[in-house]
Design an enzyme around this catalytic site. Structure first.
Site, PDB file in Angstrom:
ATOM      1  N   CYS A 135       0.815  -1.210   0.000  1.00 45.88           N
ATOM      2  CA  CYS A 135       0.000   0.000   0.000  1.00 45.88           C
ATOM      3  C   CYS A 135       0.853   1.265   0.000  1.00 45.88           C
ATOM      4  CB  CYS A 135      -0.993  -0.012   1.154  1.00 45.88           C
ATOM      5  SG  CYS A 135      -0.255  -0.481   2.694  1.00 45.88           S
ATOM      6  N   ILE A 136       2.124   1.158   0.404  1.00 46.04           N
ATOM      7  CA  ILE A 136       2.987   2.336   0.300  1.00 46.04           C
ATOM      8  C   ILE A 136       4.134   2.103  -0.685  1.00 46.04           C
ATOM      9  CG2 ILE A 136       2.450   3.368   2.552  1.00 46.04           C
ATOM     10  CD1 ILE A 136       4.980   1.960   3.625  1.00 46.04           C
TER      11      ILE A 136
END
Lengths: 218, 909
Positions: free
Chosen positions: B876-877
């Protein structure tokens, strides 16, 4: 279009086995019979090997479908599964090894039990060329053959002596049994099949029947 | 004056008849004046013109040097013919090809001309340059009535042409029954060979002339091969003439066995042979049983030959499988009435029909014995030598941490063989023999594995043809379970076996799961090939891929309502035809072909995610999509989901890429893989972090008072939804928190969109069987559907950030990029997927990569190195957590392990 002749021509097909202890020269016998050569670099057979040859027995063409089995104990269960439906078998021992001769009874029982009661067997004392190292006499073996209703020959896969003879004798006996009605090729599991003889007989005027007809005629 | 009068008279006559009334002096001009009149049988005019001229009636003209008599005979101008004959035309005049007028009259069936020619003593025995006589010509065209008249005049009805063919040959070849009878009645030699030894029966068979063959056989024709040994039966089988074969067998029952034996001949085309055997088997129940029993016997002998090691593996394997395929085909078709066929077939072992499998039992028995033998040897081997794998590991483990590596990589083929004698030297001599035996055992497996696998495939085919479609035979399942270990050993040593012979895996999920870990460890490419091979294997005539499309099969869609009109037309279209090929045409446009199909998929894939339809929503990263849990605002939404599934299935089926990227969890849904809490990040990254936190920390004493239920907002009212029956009163504890996380994940990710998923899959599975798609994981599915993207490594380097201690200049980072340059394009995509969760590089390149909350550059973070540690990632990052490896080699090795293994399950990473 390139057309190839598609069917082999023979009157009968017989299923054959070659059985006996490891190292008695079964594969060499088969090789000698088919290739007319001695096989030098022989390893232990793994499982079962296959060979076939068409021979002429008294005017009839017979295709032998030969299953050469491994003699080693560990393959016993696999090789046994090939017994069913065999019409003839070569039972092989090594004349220079009493151990292989002593094992014959077991092989014989197996063959009669698993293949068929009617299986035609020929006992082959192989390695006849090594007479100097002989451990089993001809007389002894022939007595054994007699007691067990086997044909008997001493063979040499090295020189080729009696090799073809062994297969021929066995095939001839089967053919006799067919002619006498003792064996019925139509029966399932007889190990015998008819070949495409009709074809051959039509192509060249009946080689096998014409002379006999003349004999009857006069 | 008189001359002038006559001239005038001639002129009037000529004008009145609109033709010349006087033949030109020179023959060449004259003959072309006469020819049209002869053709039209204008005998008065011809007679008039000829009366006062010196024209040579035997004048030969034109390219083939024919006389006017030829023309008359050819056209059936009987009056002109007689006239010409009276004028002294030669009835036996031969043109350049040696044809007489009689030949031409015979060829064209000019009955009257023929009899007139004969009256004027035309010679019927004249041959043309090819040796053809008048009766040959009649026989070619089957003019029996004329032949009947002509044979009276013929001295030798067996007159031969240049190829030694008689009229009977040609009549047989063309199947003219009455002509054949007429010739035979006239004493034609029924067994006459031509120059290559072909008899009339041979000719009849070569063209599948069933009736003619029957007449010949009935009249005692002999069954003779030609000089090359090719028999009439060979010809019938080559041509697939089942009916003619049947006639041959009627008269020569032995040929029955010959046909069955022919299945071993690899030169014969399988479909022809199958056609013939199918026809024969449908004649009667007894014939059916006889053929199948025969085939079973041939298959057994072939199988046994395949199991003998000196036979040619390739030839014997193909032969066995071909025979078994034919056997199964004929068995399934059943005798004449197909309705009772199948029922009786799998009705158990009591019906006579299953008796046909009996000869094969011998082969299955041998197969079983072989596998048992190998199992015993394996067992012995395990006891004898110390665990082989551990030796393997010790060897590899010197420089790398082998245990984890080998857990992922099954030892490849040959790895056992490369083992050094090892413990042998330290052991007493007694063991030497056993050592040899175990090496021998390895040998037995390597030489028999392929052969046994082919027989297993044959066994599977025979088992399944007795079952209703789609069901796996219990006997076969039992077989696989019994020999599980040996089979796994086979495929571990040579995974290619799976693709070559273990097709049963694809058709039987229970069995597939046993081998899944091995299958998934195979290269993506191989699995793709296998996938497409099987996807298309069930289709008829798969060799004819680009068949012309019939007008009815064209999908006609409207550009302005492309989504709706496509949905309508696809739902009505025949699914099987769509599988074979798609043809699309836009309403009012002419274009068709691959380009239009391509465009159609492009537009549709954009339309499917068009927010106006509310079917899919963007995930948190803004680039991937997943079903919208509120899609029911569109009343037809489930139909559209089904359509979306169909489009993606079709695209995959036809190797068309679509321009949509879905969330990892949705790919998992397509594959039937359970989702896990990390997938939640794609729709709710913050919540995903909370779930992670619960898992990472001991929650015993936090007093969270969570139960197995959640509150959700249903049309503005808060409602408690239990995660499992009675969930509202079950407390979440340290012990059951994993289950809680899983259930809550399923609630958010699956249950909320279950109807949509189901509808989508319903459409998708119409074109892609679930068992096949299972071959891939969610990452690979994305590549299959959307293609392998181009990756610009320089752009990637330029837009990468470093954190937790890494700098662009660090050696580890240098190594990392060197490795990225080194690895394959496919592996780079895997890396991108591994870190960002998607194979997609956004428009504008790496500068525009999105994370869970807006733009989020690709980032590499340092992790302290401990041996064994693999790189990990936070998708997600977009962060790669790269341990500080001590060398480039270790970095590369660890990275690749993570990529290849990480792509099938997070649990391993």
């Amino acid at each position: 279009m390139a057309q190839t002749a598609m069917s082999e021509t023979y009157d009968f097909l017989f299923k054959f086995l070659v059985i006996g202890n490891a190292g008695t020269g079964k594969s060499c016998l088969l090789h000698q019979f088919i290739e007319k050569k001695f096989k030098d670099d022989s390893n232990h057979t793994i499982g079962v090997e296959f060979g076939s040859k068409i021979i002429n027995v008294g005017g009839k063409y017979v295709k032998l479908q030969i299953w050469d089995t491994a003699g080693q104990e560990r393959f016993r269960s696999v090789t046994r599964s090939y017994y069913r439906g065999a019409a003839g078998a070569l039972l092989v021992y090594d004349i220079t090894s009493r151990e292989t001769y002593n094992a014959l009874t077991n092989w014989l029982t197996d063959a009669r039990m698993l293949a068929s009661q009617n299986i035609v067997l020929i006992l082959c004392g192989n390695k006849k060329d090594l007479d100097a190292d002989r451990e089993v006499t001809f007389l002894e073996a022939s007595r054994f053959a007699q007691e067990n209703e086997l044909m008997f020959l001493e063979t040499s896969a090295l020189t080729g002596e009696n090799v073809e003879e062994a297969f021929m004798q066995c095939a001839r006996k089967i053919l006799n049994k067919i002619e006498s009605g003792e064996l019925d090729p139509e029966r399932m599991g007889s190990g015998i099949q008819y070949g495409d003889a009709a074809l051959r007989q039509l192509r060249s005027p009946r080689r096998t029947q014409a002379p006999s007809a003349q004999e009857c005629g006069c | 004056m008189e001359r002038a009068m006559e001239q005038l008279n001639r002129l009037t006559r000529s004008l009145r008849r609109a033709r010349t009334v006087e033949l030109p002096e020179d023959n060449e001009t004259a003959v072309y004046t006469l020819m049209p009149m002869v053709m039209a049988d204008q005998h008065r005019s011809v007679s008039e013109l000829l009366s006062n001229s010196k024209f040579d009636v035997n004048y030969a003209f034109g390219r083939v040097k024919r006389s006017l008599l030829h023309i008359a005979a050819n056209c059936g101008s009987v009056e002109c013919l007689v006239l010409l004959l009276k004028k002294g035309a030669n009835p036996n005049y031969q043109d350049i090809s040696g044809c007489t007028p009689l030949h031409l009259a015979a060829r064209n069936g000019q009955k009257k001309c023929m009899s007139k020619l004969l009256e004027y003593s035309a010679d019927v025995n004249i041959c043309n340059n090819e040796g053809l006589t008048a009766i040959h010509w009649l026989a070619v065209n089957g003019r029996t009535e004329l032949l009947h008249d002509l044979v009276q005049h013929v001295t030798d009805v067996d007159v031969e042409d240049a190829m030694g063919q008689t009229a009977l040959h040609v009549a047989c070849q063309n199947g003219h029954k009455t002509t054949v009878q007429c010739l035979l009645d006239s004493g034609a030699d029924i067994n006459r060979p031509n120059v290559s030894g072909a008899t009339p029966l041979y000719f009849a068979c070569s063209h599948g002339q069933r009736d003619t063959a029957q007449i010949l056989l009935l009249r005692g024709a002999k069954y003779l091969p030609d000089k090359n040994g090719v028999t009439p039966l060979d010809l019938c089988v080559q041509g697939g003439y089942g009916q003619t074969c049947e006639v041959l067998i009627q008269y020569h029952p032995r040929l029955f066995q010959t046909i069955v034996q022919m299945t071993q001949n690899e030169d014969l085309r399988e479909n022809m042979l199958r056609q013939v055997l199918q026809h024969l088997s449908q004649q009667s129940e007894s014939q059916y049983l006889k053929i199948l029993t025969g085939l079973a016997e041939v298959a057994t002998t072939n199988g046994h030959k395949l199991l003998s090691l000196s036979s040619n593996y390739d030839a014997q394997m193909k032969s066995l499988l071909r025979i078994v395929r034919i056997f199964c085909h004929v068995f399934r078709i059943g005798p004449s009435s197909p309705s009772n066929g199948i029922d009786m077939g799998y009705n158990g072992n009591k019906t006579p029909r299953s008796q046909v499998f009996k000869p094969l039992e011998l082969l299955w028995h041998s197969l079983d014995e072989w596998l048992v033998l190998i199992a015993t040897e394996l067992m012995k081997n395990k006891e004898d030598s110390t665990d082989i794998t551990s030796i393997l590991l010790k060897q590899k483990g010197q420089d790398q941490e082998a245990p984890s590596l080998s857990a992922f990589e099954p030892p490849g083929p040959g790895s056992y063989e490369s083992l050094p004698p090892g413990p042998g030297d330290s052991k007493p001599e007694v063991l030497a023999g056993e050592q040899e035996a175990s090496a021998d055992c390895q040998d037995v497996i390597s030489v028999t594995a392929n052969r046994l696998s082919a027989v297993i495939q044959a066994f599977y085919m025979c088992c399944s043809c007795q079952m209703p479609p789609g069901m796996t035979s219990p006997r076969f399942i039992e077989f696989v379970c019994k020999h599980d270990e040996v089979l796994k050993c086979f495929v571990n040593r040579n995974p290619k076996i799976i693709f070559d012979h273990f097709h049963f895996l694809l058709e039987c999920p229970e069995l597939m799961s046993r081998f899944m870990h091995i299958i998934k460890a195979q290269p993506f490419k191989d699995r793709c090939e296998w996938f497409y091979e099987h996807l298309h294997s069930g289709q008829p005539d798969s060799d004819m891929v680009h068949r012309p499309v019939s007008e009815n099969d064209i999908l006609l869609v409207h550009r302005d309502s492309i989504f709706r009109s496509s949905c309508e037309i696809v739902s009505k279209a025949n699914c099987a035809k769509l599988k074979q090929g798609i043809a699309v045409r836009f309403h009012g446009e002419e274009g068709m072909g691959q380009g239009v199909v391509r465009e159609w998929f492009d537009i549709l894939s954009n339309e499917i995610v068009n927010p106006d339809y509310a079917l899919f929503t963007q995930s948190a990263d803004g680039t991937t999509f997943q079903p919208n849990s509120n899609s029911y605002v569109n009343p037809d939404h489930l139909n559209y989901f089904r359509f979306a599934g169909q489009i993606l299935g079709l695209a995959l089926n036809h190797r068309q890429l679509v321009n949509i990227y879905f969330t990892r969890s949705f790919y998992k849904h397509i594959l039937g893989i359970p989702v896990n809490y990390q997938d939640v990040a794609s729709i709710d990254p913050e919540y995903a972090k909370n779930l992670q936190w619960i898992l990472d920390n001991d929650i015993s004493d936090l007093g969270l008072e969570l139960t197995f239920s959640v509150e959700t907002d249903v049309f503005g009212a808060m409602e408690e939804v239990p995660l499992k029956p009675g969930g509202g009163s079950i407390l979440v504890t340290q012990n059951n928190k994993a289950e809680y996380v899983q259930l809550v994940t399923e609630l958010r990710m699956t249950r909320a969109i279950q109807p949509q998923i189901n509808a989508f899959l319903q459409g998708f599975h119409m074109f892609i069987p679930p068992s096949l798609i299972q071959l891939f994981d969610e990452y690979e599915l994305e590549l299959l559907l959307s293609g392998m993207p181009e990756i610009d490594v320089n752009d990637w380097i330029k837009n990468t950030e470093y954190t937790s201690g890494y700098e662009r200049e660090d050696p580890v980072i240098q190594w990392f990029w060197e490795v990225v340059e080194d690895i394959t394009q496919e592996e780079r995509v895997l890396l991108l997927q591994f870190v960002t969760g998607s194979s997609r590089v956004p428009h504008g390149g790496f500068a525009n990569i999105m994370g869970g909350s807006g733009l989020q550059n690709f980032t590499i973070a340092a992790v302290p190195y401990t041996p064994n540690l693999l790189p990990t990632s936070s998708t997600c990052i977009n962060m790669l957590k790269l341990p500080e490896y001590p060398s480039k080699e270790i970095l590369k090795d660890r990275l690749l392990v993570a990529l290849h293994c990480g792509s099938y399950g997070y649990t391993m990473a």
